[in-house]
Design a protein around this motif. Structure first.
Motif, PDB file in Angstrom:
ATOM      1  N   UNK A 174       0.829  -1.210   0.000  1.00  0.00           N
ATOM      2  CA  UNK A 174       0.000   0.000   0.000  1.00  0.00           C
ATOM      3  C   UNK A 174       0.857   1.250   0.000  1.00  0.00           C
ATOM      4  N   UNK A 175       1.870   1.275   0.850  1.00  0.00           N
ATOM      5  CA  UNK A 175       2.710   2.463   0.912  1.00  0.00           C
ATOM      6  C   UNK A 175       3.495   2.643  -0.383  1.00  0.00           C
ATOM      7  N   UNK A 217       2.468   1.676  -3.301  1.00  0.00           N
ATOM      8  CA  UNK A 217       1.501   2.116  -4.304  1.00  0.00           C
ATOM      9  C   UNK A 217       1.191   3.600  -4.183  1.00  0.00           C
ATOM     10  N   UNK A 218       1.145   4.098  -2.949  1.00  0.00           N
ATOM     11  CA  UNK A 218       0.763   5.511  -2.846  1.00  0.00           C
ATOM     12  C   UNK A 218       1.964   6.443  -2.959  1.00  0.00           C
ATOM     13  N   UNK A 245      -6.145  -1.841  -1.720  1.00  0.00           N
ATOM     14  CA  UNK A 245      -4.776  -1.316  -1.772  1.00  0.00           C
ATOM     15  C   UNK A 245      -4.736   0.201  -1.955  1.00  0.00           C
ATOM     16  N   UNK A 249      -4.580   4.003  -0.856  1.00  0.00           N
ATOM     17  CA  UNK A 249      -4.298   4.998   0.173  1.00  0.00           C
ATOM     18  C   UNK A 249      -3.803   6.243  -0.548  1.00  0.00           C
TER      19      UNK A 249
END
Lengths: 109, 535
Positions: A81-82, A84-85, B175, B177
């Motif tokens: 997630x991190x 991806x962002x 997924x 954020x």
């Protein structure tokens, strides 16, 4: 050892799962990818998660192994997630995808 | 009628919020207590180095000798050598017996490998105070705290389950954020932390409930024990029954040598290390010795072990981890909640998951308050109410980590001879928290968030430096480097302070970014006001 192997399975696994979703594909590749390829990612991801569960139980035992399994899932997904962002393009390297091939794949849509 | 509904709306808002705030407090202090023993050590830097396990039998014998000297007539002696998860980093021995007046007495001591008693360190609550706080809330009686914690866990569990069912979209957004998108970012953070750590959140909430089931659901016991003359006594006897204690004969004997017993137990336990020993009727003809393993092998809070005759050292029986009836389930759940079985890496996972729980609750609170305010736009009274809440969120959410950091600052800065020092450390938490809430009230929310997040960052980042200035257990001495083993437990505390501080600095930077103008209709749905979205 348990943990190293677990993360080596989990991070590519969750990266593949994320790449099977159109939202994440837009972030990682420059557009959607063929449906068949999305399905491949989904299967690879699911297989990795299953393998991860089996590995954790073998490496530890039923009792601790399942706890480790859920814990690794949480941390691995958090890493994805991190990435991806903050640096979405990096995610493809988590599951060893040569970038060119996918760019051509996306143009074929 | 209208006013009545307004009152109800007011009450609904505030009760929801107070629940959120209390849960946030429970999550944060509860997560910290995964490192309770490490924090205990960090907060008593003058204490000697932990006992190194070289010869298990010898160390256990040191503990037994001490107990025997202190209480030769005790009913039971208990010795535990340190593991990464034990309460004490020293040889920990306890004993209990009945004195001439028929009253039960208890004793305990912490010993170094040479048998000398560990001196008292500074007066501090340590990590144990944070642990106790997460369900007892410090200023109220523990029995009431337990009930409150139970009710909180109950609603939390309901919130998780209903949340999963209501927000089907969380799995589509698995997924996702997005930073710097105002309202949308808070919701993303809420989704991500709750979905990623969902197994943990369900586990910790449900097992938390199990802890208080005896307090909250007394009818179960009453139904089981109806008809007993004295219910409390019967239950206590059944729960805390001492296993197979024979009547003392009064004939003193020489106890068997521990060495072979530890070796034999170790053979039976395999790779699970022997860490504790229990002696019943020590020094008496009827003495029995129970050598036991460790917690590390299953989630159960129980160890397997072997019973020996106290005089001859003859093998009596193997006692596996076993409980009657549903005992295994209850024990496994309590074990999962406490994570005593977890090694260093798994403990990091537990800690991070706990923090994710805190983020889940706090982002949920912030998101909810803002969304509600947007919804109530035009209703001046309700909106004013929500502005107050929005500002309170700042001090409650960002202020609590600052207050916890202040606890560690107080540990190092309060004078060592201050009367009631340990209490003042804890008062510091709540005083600082109060100051932060007041600060949040008087500042504009976006300024409040920014200032408090930066303050939290500074409070944690400078802790390792404060530690270096006030003790010898700083990173320069504790980090494992080539050629020395260091002390990873203590170094880990400082490293976590650094990581948490940097995390807050990052959060402060991210939240300071003004949101981009959103283009699509679906996105702007969440960005109804630029003022609301200012963070």
């Amino acid at each position: 050892m348990t943990w190293v192997v677990a993360f080596l399975i989990a991070i590519p696994g969750f990266a593949a799962l994320s790449l099977s979703m159109s939202k994440c594909q837009r972030q990682v590749f420059d557009g959607p990818i063929p449906k068949a390829r999305s399905m491949q990612y989904r299967w690879v991801g699911a297989f990795a998660v299953l393998t991860l569960a089996i590995w954790c139980v073998i490496a530890e035992n039923w009792s601790i192994g399942l706890v480790v399994f859920f814990g690794v899932c949480t941390i691995a997904a958090l890493i994805i997630i991190f990435t991806l962002s903050l640096r979405p393009k990096v995610v493809r390297y988590y599951c060893w995808i040569p970038s060119e091939r996918d760019r051509t794949a996306s143009t074929q849509v | 009628m209208n006013t009545f509904r307004q009152y109800m709306s007011w009450m609904h808002t505030w009760t929801g919020l107070v629940f959120g705030w209390v849960l946030f407090f429970m999550f944060l202090t509860g997560s910290a207590s995964y490192y309770d023993t490490e924090l205990d050590r960090w907060m008593q830097p003058e204490q000697p180095a932990p006992v190194v396990i070289d010869d298990t039998a010898k160390l256990l014998q040191v503990g037994l000798d001490h107990a025997m000297a202190e209480a030769p007539e005790a009913d039971a002696h208990f010795v535990r050598i340190p593991t990464s998860r034990s309460y004490s980093p020293y040889i920990f021995t306890t004993w209990n017996g009945v004195n001439e007046d028929g009253e039960r007495y208890f004793g305990r001591a912490e010993l170094l490998a040479d048998g000398s008693v560990v001196p008292d360190g500074r007066d501090t609550g340590g990590g144990q105070a944070l642990y106790r706080m997460h369900w007892a809330f410090h200023y109220i009686p523990a029995s009431i705290g337990e009930v409150i914690a139970g009710i909180m866990a109950f609603f939390m569990f309901a919130a998780i389950i209903s949340g999963i069912i209501t927000h089907k979209k969380i799995f589509v957004d698995f997924f996702t954020l997005r930073f710097g998108k105002g309202q949308r970012s808070w919701l993303d953070a809420h989704n991500v932390t709750s979905v990623m750590s969902l197994p943990y959140q369900i586990m910790i909430t449900f097992t938390g409930l199990i802890f208080v089931v005896t307090t909250l659901f007394i009818p179960v016991f009453l139904a089981q024990y109806a008809g007993s003359d004295n219910i409390v006594e019967t239950i206590t006897e059944e729960m805390f029954a001492q296993p197979d204690v024979d009547e003392r004969t009064g004939i003193r004997i020489e106890m068997a040598d521990l060495g072979p017993l530890v070796v034999e137990t170790q053979t039976r336990l395999g790779d699970e290390p022997v860490t504790q020993i229990r002696v019943l009727n020590p020094g008496d003809e009827t003495a029995r010795i129970n050598v036991r393993g460790s917690f590390a092998h299953t989630v159960l809070r129980e160890t397997a072990g072997v019973w020996f005759d106290g005089q001859t050292g003859e093998f009596e029986k193997y006692s596996p981890r076993k409980f009657e009836g549903g005992g295994t389930v209850i024990n496994a759940m309590e074990g999962l909640h406490e994570g005593l079985f977890a090694g260093p890496i798994l403990r990091i996972v537990f800690f991070v998951s706990g923090l994710m729980g805190a983020v889940m609750v706090s982002t949920g609170l912030v998101h909810w308050t803002r969304k509600r305010r947007t919804k109530l736009r035009g209703n001046a009274k309700a909106e004013r109410n929500l502005v107050v809440i929005e500002r309170m969120n700042v001090g409650v959410v960002a202020g609590l980590p600052i207050a916890i950091a202040a606890y560690f600052w107080a540990n190092r800065l309060l004078p060592l001879d201050l009367a009631g020092r340990a209490d003042w450390e804890i008062h510091t938490i709540f005083l600082v928290w109060l100051v932060m809430v007041i600060h949040g009230m008087v500042r504009k929310p976006e300024q409040g968030w920014s200032e408090q997040l930066w303050l939290a960052a500074a409070a944690f980042v400078f802790l390792p430096i404060l530690n270096g200035l006030t003790s010898n257990i700083h990173l320069i001495n504790t980090l494992p480097l080539p050629g020395r083993s260091g002390d990873l437990a203590l170094a880990g505390v400082d490293l976590w302070f650094l990581v948490i501080g940097l995390g807050f600095a990052w959060a402060a930077r991210v939240s300071a970014k003004r949101p981009h103008k959103t283009t699509t209709a679906s996105k702007s749905r969440f960005d109804t006001s630029t003022q609301v979205a200012a963070e």
